[in-house]
Design a protein around this motif. Structure first.
Motif, mmCIF file in Angstrom:
data_model
loop_
_atom_site.group_PDB
_atom_site.id
_atom_site.type_symbol
_atom_site.label_atom_id
_atom_site.label_comp_id
_atom_site.label_asym_id
_atom_site.label_seq_id
_atom_site.Cartn_x
_atom_site.Cartn_y
_atom_site.Cartn_z
ATOM 1 N N ASN A 91 -29.527 32.987 -27.917
ATOM 2 C CA ASN A 91 -29.849 32.796 -26.502
ATOM 3 C C ASN A 91 -28.648 32.318 -25.707
ATOM 4 O OD1 ASN A 91 -32.901 32.858 -25.351
ATOM 5 N ND2 ASN A 91 -32.891 32.739 -27.578
ATOM 6 N N TYR A 134 -32.344 22.153 -29.479
ATOM 7 C CA TYR A 134 -31.588 22.410 -28.253
ATOM 8 C C TYR A 134 -30.138 22.759 -28.582
ATOM 9 C CZ TYR A 134 -28.912 18.106 -28.632
ATOM 10 O OH TYR A 134 -28.048 17.140 -29.070
ATOM 11 N N GLY A 193 -33.652 27.323 -20.159
ATOM 12 C CA GLY A 193 -32.416 26.625 -19.833
ATOM 13 C C GLY A 193 -32.651 25.145 -19.609
ATOM 14 N N SER A 222 -25.828 27.249 -15.869
ATOM 15 C CA SER A 222 -26.592 26.819 -17.042
ATOM 16 C C SER A 222 -25.674 26.318 -18.156
ATOM 17 C CB SER A 222 -27.434 27.987 -17.551
ATOM 18 O OG SER A 222 -28.190 27.607 -18.673
ATOM 19 N N VAL A 261 -37.689 29.854 -25.276
ATOM 20 C CA VAL A 261 -36.391 29.231 -25.031
ATOM 21 C C VAL A 261 -36.137 29.208 -23.530
ATOM 22 C CG1 VAL A 261 -33.905 29.308 -25.490
ATOM 23 C CG2 VAL A 261 -35.517 30.086 -27.245
ATOM 24 N N ASP A 278 -26.925 34.499 -22.622
ATOM 25 C CA ASP A 278 -26.652 33.897 -21.319
ATOM 26 C C ASP A 278 -25.184 34.064 -20.941
ATOM 27 O OD1 ASP A 278 -26.861 32.229 -18.987
ATOM 28 O OD2 ASP A 278 -26.039 30.583 -20.169
ATOM 29 N N ARG A 313 -29.760 25.061 -23.682
ATOM 30 C CA ARG A 313 -31.005 25.751 -23.986
ATOM 31 C C ARG A 313 -31.896 24.829 -24.810
ATOM 32 N NH1 ARG A 313 -29.866 28.605 -20.530
ATOM 33 N NH2 ARG A 313 -29.766 30.878 -20.387
#
Length: 208
Positions: free
Chosen positions: A121, A73, A7, A59, A5, A125, A62
């Motif tokens: 994820n 995504y 960014g 970011s 995974v 983040d 993902r």
């Protein structure tokens, strides 16, 4: 099978599914979106939006790869950067939350847990960045062509309804609940093993 995974960046933006790469449902206000679609500029508008959010906030997406192939995504951003969010009847998004706008796994990779991996994820983040929660508008109809995440999926990965609606409930995930149970178990085992080591070591020290 390897999973990775990363960014979303301007360099890998074209790894999004083509329909999603051209979609600006969330990124533009409805009337601006219509103009962009009319003039065929949606891909440029998408790129401009991602560039702006990356520069001003950080970011905002993902991509998950399976054996090097893009498989799904997720996109997310502060509500102020998502013009379409204010048009929903269950708006506004809470002031302490980031909005998860899109999450999609390609059909050939479905039922492999990739959707949950993407959510985890995103959560990791945002937790590192001090964000308290993620919210999303759910689609109760669950249409495959919808640009809104199915409410059923959101419930499965831990989102709870904070403002009900017959079509578009607003749902929320407290970020602590999104942390993998595996990490919790590993941390608990580490504490347990540390405590056992201390207890078994004490008699030896005392005997000396």
């Amino acid at each position: 099978m390897s999973r990775r995974v990363v960014g979303v960046t301007l360099d890998n933006l074209d790894h999004l599914p083509q329909r999603c790469r051209r979609c600006v449902f969330w990124e533009l206000a409805p009337h601006v979106r219509e103009q962009a679609e009319e003039f065929g500029e949606t891909e440029l508008e998408k790129e401009a939006w991602v560039s702006s959010v990356l520069l001003e906030w950080g970011s905002c997406g993902r991509i998950v790869y399976v054996d090097g192939v893009p498989a799904g995504y997720a996109m997310y951003a502060p509500p102020a950067a998502v013009p379409r969010s204010s048009a929903f009847p269950t708006a506004p998004v809470s002031a302490d939350a980031v909005l998860l706008t899109a999450l999609r796994v390609l059909p050939e990779f479905e039922h492999g847990g990739l959707g949950r991996i993407l959510v985890q994820n995103v959560a990791k983040d945002l937790t590192r960045r001090g964000v308290k929660a993620v919210e999303a508008f759910g689609d109760l109809a669950g249409s495959a062509e919808s640009c809104v995440i199915p409410a059923g999926f959101l419930q499965q990965v831990g989102f709870k309804t904070v403002r009900p609606h017959p079509k578009w409930p607003r749902m929320r995930l407290e970020l602590r609940t999104a942390i993998s149970w595996k990490e919790d178990v590993e941390a608990a085992l580490e504490r347990l093993l540390s405590s056992v080591t201390i207890k078994t070591a004490e008699p030896v020290v005392g005997g000396a």
